[in-house]
Design a protein around this motif. Structure first.
Motif, short mmCIF file in Angstrom:
data_model
loop_
_atom_site.label_atom_id
_atom_site.label_comp_id
_atom_site.label_asym_id
_atom_site.label_seq_id
_atom_site.Cartn_x
_atom_site.Cartn_y
_atom_site.Cartn_z
N LYS A 34 -2.22 -6.94 -4.18
CA LYS A 34 -2.84 -5.68 -4.56
C LYS A 34 -3.50 -5.05 -3.34
N THR B 14 0.83 -1.21 0.00
CA THR B 14 0.00 0.00 0.00
C THR B 14 0.86 1.25 0.00
N ILE C 122 -5.53 2.19 0.68
CA ILE C 122 -4.89 3.21 -0.17
C ILE C 122 -5.30 4.60 0.28
N LEU C 123 -6.58 4.79 0.53
CA LEU C 123 -7.08 6.11 0.97
C LEU C 123 -6.46 6.50 2.31
N ALA D 122 -5.94 -2.92 -0.83
CA ALA D 122 -7.37 -2.58 -0.82
C ALA D 122 -7.55 -1.07 -0.96
N ARG D 123 -8.68 -0.67 -1.52
CA ARG D 123 -8.93 0.76 -1.77
C ARG D 123 -8.95 1.59 -0.49
#
Length: 429
Positions: free
Chosen positions: A380, A359, A386-387, A382-383
């Motif tokens: 990958k 991240t 990331i935020l 997680a959104r």
């Protein structure tokens, strides 16, 4: 990307200021200097540089291969993907009450180093203290007796060029211990790969658990909050036990022989603003390439007693023998514990380092920043992660603008806590 030397690594804000490059440079072209963000970094004199690239070979900041390093140090891959190679786990403290009290947690590192020197296992130890002449700057020394060791107790939470002292050790007789952070230990091990005689000189690698370091600008922030003038400070402790016990509060000792404490809440919030993003892109919390690793024992019974205990991971036979010998001689009081106890004490920090790496790398790339290269497969991110990481990145830039730093410096503690709660997307413990 092809680099000529470590100057490019510094320009990309990846340098950890460990000093390994300066230790190996054959032309003395490298100096470790304090930059305007309050971090130490390598500066290269191009007129002296001979482009040998030895500095790049030992740099722990850019190319990191955990499997290769495990095979070099332990002759095998990591036995545990969260903790690395290990032998046993312990919790304990120094038997000497003055060392226990002056230590960061249980005082085990100081007690073990003093014991190792007095027993003739080592002739000295590379350690870090706040400077004698400038108490607000770190100073790396080779301590050779108990008195010098007592002058370096407690973590400094700022970068120090520990490995630059290797030049001095190579010229000296005897064997030595080095106390360092994970990045410093990784650089030291890379140095040992290139300089085999060094393996005979460094008898003990004493590793500190580390979630991050802090900019030296943090002292400006904390002294402002404590209403203390920097020029009046003769001693600064980021985590002092004298007021309310472990885990400690900020302490300023002043020229007028008075002391001023700042509640630990101020200390805790600094990690949301004064940590370099390079620390966020680190994969090693428990110092996986040390002989012995040491950290705070964040256990319910320890928090309750307020004295502080150290949790220990022995990783080599050398480290295990020292622990056992010190226990037999009554130097330390220690008991073996399970892996589950280690994870109870340090789970949050260990898991964060391992799970958040991809991240933080992604967010660095999003903002056009360089990233270190690991020989790892990254899931990958997680959104939501990331935020959250974007918010953390923005927070890490606040101290370096006059306007945003002004607001940070003058916001009351409740508003700072509210901001942290919002960017963390959860309640803080």
């Amino acid at each position: 990307m092809e680099f000529k030397n470590v100057q490019e690594i510094s320009k990309q804000h990846l340098c950890v200021g460990c000093g390994t490059c300066a230790a190996i440079c054959p032309s003395n072209a490298i100096k470790i200097c304090l930059n305007d963000r309050g971090f130490y970094e390598a500066i290269v004199n191009d007129s002296k540089c001979i482009a040998c690239k030895l500095c790049l070979d030992v740099c722990p900041s850019y190319m990191i291969d955990f499997d290769e390093m495990n095979r070099f140090v332990f002759k095998k891959s990591a036995s545990d993907h969260l903790i690395g190679n290990y032998m046993r786990f312990y919790v304990g403290h120094a038997k000497d009450s003055s060392i226990h009290q002056s230590g960061q947690s249980g005082g085990l590192i100081t007690a073990l180093l003093a014991f190792a020197i007095e027993e003739g296992f080592i002739d000295g130890a590379v350690v870090t203290r706040m400077g004698k002449h400038n108490p607000l700057r770190p100073e790396v020394i080779v301590a050779k007796n108990r008195e010098e060791l007592l002058s370096v107790t407690r973590s400094k939470y700022c970068l120090a060029s520990v490995n630059i002292k290797i030049k001095e050790i190579l010229k000296a007789n005897g064997k030595y211990a080095v106390v360092g952070l994970p990045c410093q230990m990784y650089g030291l091990r890379k140095l040992e790969k290139l300089m085999p005689p060094l393996k005979d000189k460094i008898f003990l690698h004493m590793g500190l658990f580390c979630s991050h370091v802090l900019s030296l600008i943090v002292i400006n922030f904390l002294s402002h909050k404590a209403r203390v003038r920097k020029e009046d400070i003769v001693k600064f402790d980021y985590r002092a036990k004298e007021w309310r016990g472990w885990p400690g509060d900020v302490l300023f000792k002043l020229k007028n022989e008075t002391s001023k404490f700042l509640p630990r809440d101020y200390r805790i919030i600094t990690k949301y603003f004064f940590v370099p993003w390079r620390c966020k892109m680190c994969y090693d919390h428990v110092n996986e390439f040390a002989d012995i690793s040491f950290g705070d024992a964040w256990l319910p019974q320890v928090i309750k007693c307020k004295k502080g205990e150290t949790i220990v991971i022995t990783r080599t036979e050398k480290g295990e023998k020292l622990i056992r010998k010190a226990k037999e001689e009554g130097v330390i009081e220690i008991q073996e514990v399970s892996r589950a106890v280690l994870m109870q004490a340090q789970r949050r920090s260990i898991i964060r380092k391992k799970n958040c790496l991809s991240t933080h790398l992604s967010v660095a790339k999003l903002f056009g920043k360089a990233v270190p290269h690991y020989n790892l497969d990254h899931p990958k991110p997680a959104r939501l992660k990331i935020l959250q990481s974007i918010c953390e990145y923005i927070g890490s830039q606040i101290p370096y603008s006059r306007l945003t730093y002004f607001f940070l410096q003058n916001l009351p503690l409740p508003l700072l806590k509210l901001y942290i709660k919002l960017i963390s997307f959860k309640r803080e413990r």
